[in-house]
Design a protein around this motif. Structure first.
Motif, PDB file in Angstrom:
ATOM      1  N   SER A  11       0.841  -1.192   0.000  1.00 36.04           N
ATOM      2  CA  SER A  11       0.000   0.000   0.000  1.00 36.04           C
ATOM      3  C   SER A  11       0.875   1.240   0.000  1.00 36.04           C
ATOM      4  CB  SER A  11      -0.948   0.013   1.202  1.00 36.04           C
ATOM      5  OG  SER A  11      -0.244   0.262   2.412  1.00 36.04           O
ATOM      6  N   LYS A  38      -3.702   3.772  -1.157  1.00 36.10           N
ATOM      7  CA  LYS A  38      -4.103   2.745  -2.106  1.00 36.10           C
ATOM      8  C   LYS A  38      -3.441   1.426  -1.740  1.00 36.10           C
ATOM      9  CE  LYS A  38      -4.061   1.551  -7.040  1.00 36.10           C
ATOM     10  NZ  LYS A  38      -3.630   1.963  -8.409  1.00 36.10           N
ATOM     11  N   ILE A  66      -7.272  -7.714  -5.243  1.00 32.93           N
ATOM     12  CA  ILE A  66      -7.937  -6.687  -4.445  1.00 32.93           C
ATOM     13  C   ILE A  66      -7.299  -5.318  -4.664  1.00 32.93           C
ATOM     14  CG2 ILE A  66      -6.504  -7.272  -2.429  1.00 32.93           C
ATOM     15  CD1 ILE A  66      -8.872  -6.373  -0.676  1.00 32.93           C
ATOM     16  N   MET A  68      -7.949  -1.384  -2.962  1.00 32.67           N
ATOM     17  CA  MET A  68      -8.658  -0.606  -1.950  1.00 32.67           C
ATOM     18  C   MET A  68      -8.123   0.823  -1.976  1.00 32.67           C
ATOM     19  SD  MET A  68      -8.935  -1.534   2.152  1.00 32.67           S
ATOM     20  CE  MET A  68      -9.198  -3.262   1.726  1.00 32.67           C
ATOM     21  N   ARG A  69      -9.014   1.811  -1.964  1.00 39.83           N
ATOM     22  CA  ARG A  69      -8.609   3.213  -1.980  1.00 39.83           C
ATOM     23  C   ARG A  69      -9.299   3.955  -0.835  1.00 39.83           C
ATOM     24  NH1 ARG A  69      -6.483   4.419  -7.213  1.00 39.83           N
ATOM     25  NH2 ARG A  69      -6.938   2.759  -8.726  1.00 39.83           N
ATOM     26  N   VAL A  87     -12.363   4.376   3.737  1.00 44.42           N
ATOM     27  CA  VAL A  87     -12.226   3.614   2.494  1.00 44.42           C
ATOM     28  C   VAL A  87     -13.411   3.935   1.590  1.00 44.42           C
ATOM     29  CG1 VAL A  87     -12.101   1.319   1.462  1.00 44.42           C
ATOM     30  CG2 VAL A  87     -10.922   1.787   3.620  1.00 44.42           C
ATOM     31  N   SER A  89     -13.479   3.143  -1.746  1.00 42.54           N
ATOM     32  CA  SER A  89     -13.633   2.173  -2.821  1.00 42.54           C
ATOM     33  C   SER A  89     -12.905   0.880  -2.485  1.00 42.54           C
ATOM     34  CB  SER A  89     -13.085   2.756  -4.134  1.00 42.54           C
ATOM     35  OG  SER A  89     -13.029   1.780  -5.145  1.00 42.54           O
ATOM     36  N   LEU A  90     -13.618  -0.238  -2.571  1.00 38.58           N
ATOM     37  CA  LEU A  90     -13.045  -1.571  -2.393  1.00 38.58           C
ATOM     38  C   LEU A  90     -13.512  -2.432  -3.556  1.00 38.58           C
ATOM     39  CD1 LEU A  90     -11.772  -3.986  -0.845  1.00 38.58           C
ATOM     40  CD2 LEU A  90     -13.961  -4.218   0.336  1.00 38.58           C
ATOM     41  N   LYS A 106     -17.754  -5.232  -4.804  1.00 39.50           N
ATOM     42  CA  LYS A 106     -17.440  -3.833  -4.564  1.00 39.50           C
ATOM     43  C   LYS A 106     -18.027  -3.425  -3.220  1.00 39.50           C
ATOM     44  CE  LYS A 106     -17.297  -2.427  -9.419  1.00 39.50           C
ATOM     45  NZ  LYS A 106     -17.832  -1.491 -10.444  1.00 39.50           N
TER      46      LYS A 106
END
Length: 206
Positions: A11, A38, A66, A68-69, A87, A89-90, A106
């Motif tokens: 990340s 991220k 995966i 993640m943002r 978070v 967006s996943l 999502k």
């Protein structure tokens, strides 16, 4: 139903996690700049089965990709410890043994971080070497995530998601606290990585 998988990921932060007035490579940024986070990695070792959704391929889930943002409140270690990460967006792309996409999950949620403190074993390094009461050697840093899959997800729709990610770096590896305004640049942290150095990382859905 329930699925648990091993996580191996890296990340990054932009700007780097560090002094309140400095970002990547010591460049000055607003003291109120919000750090963007991220995470990208792989999930392996499934224990469980998919329930619901609309699978696109036959066969059981073998692994997953995966991304993640999220966003921080400001960008120091102290801010990360106090406020965690929202978070936004996943995305988890589930694959069968042949590498075909079975479905996509999502979702959104939040991440809190324990063990980091201000990035030092001391409350005010190097000016006053008072031990940080929250520091436990060697300073294992753990990211704890919670969230929910979207009800429209192809896989695991509406199911709760939890993550435990143990950072490869420890506080004992940080020479200075990463929220020290007087020491910009090399004291900032660009990334936290999760590859099992200090303990397993997992994601569970269900």
């Amino acid at each position: 139903m329930h699925a648990q998988r091993r996580l191996s990921a890296g990340s990054t932060f932009r700007p780097n996690v560090g002094p309140a007035a400095f970002g990547s490579n010591g460049t000055r940024v607003s003291v109120n700049a919000k750090g963007k986070w991220k995470l990208e990695g792989m999930l392996t070792g499934c224990a469980g089965t998919q329930s619901g959704g609309k699978p696109r391929a036959l066969g059981s889930i073998a692994k997953a990709q995966i991304v993640m943002r999220g966003k921080m409140v400001k960008h120091s270690c102290a801010d990360l410890t106090a406020h965690g990460i929202a978070v936004r967006s996943l995305r988890i792309k589930w694959l069968n043994a042949a590498g075909r996409v079975k479905g996509i999950t999502k979702g959104a949620g939040s991440v809190r971080v324990t063990g980091l403190g201000n990035g030092s074993a001391f409350l005010d390094f190097p000016y006053n070497l008072v031990p940080d009461p929250s520091y436990v050697a060697p300073g294992i840093i753990t990211f704890h995530g919670t969230g929910t899959a979207a009800t429209t997800a192809q896989a695991f729709p509406g199911r709760p998601i939890t993550m435990t990610a143990v950072d490869d770096q420890t506080v004992s590896m940080m020479p200075y606290q990463c929220s020290d305004n007087d020491n910009p640049g090399p004291l900032t942290i660009e990334s936290f990585d999760f590859h099992g150095v200090n303990g397993p990382s997992t994601i569970s859905i269900g």
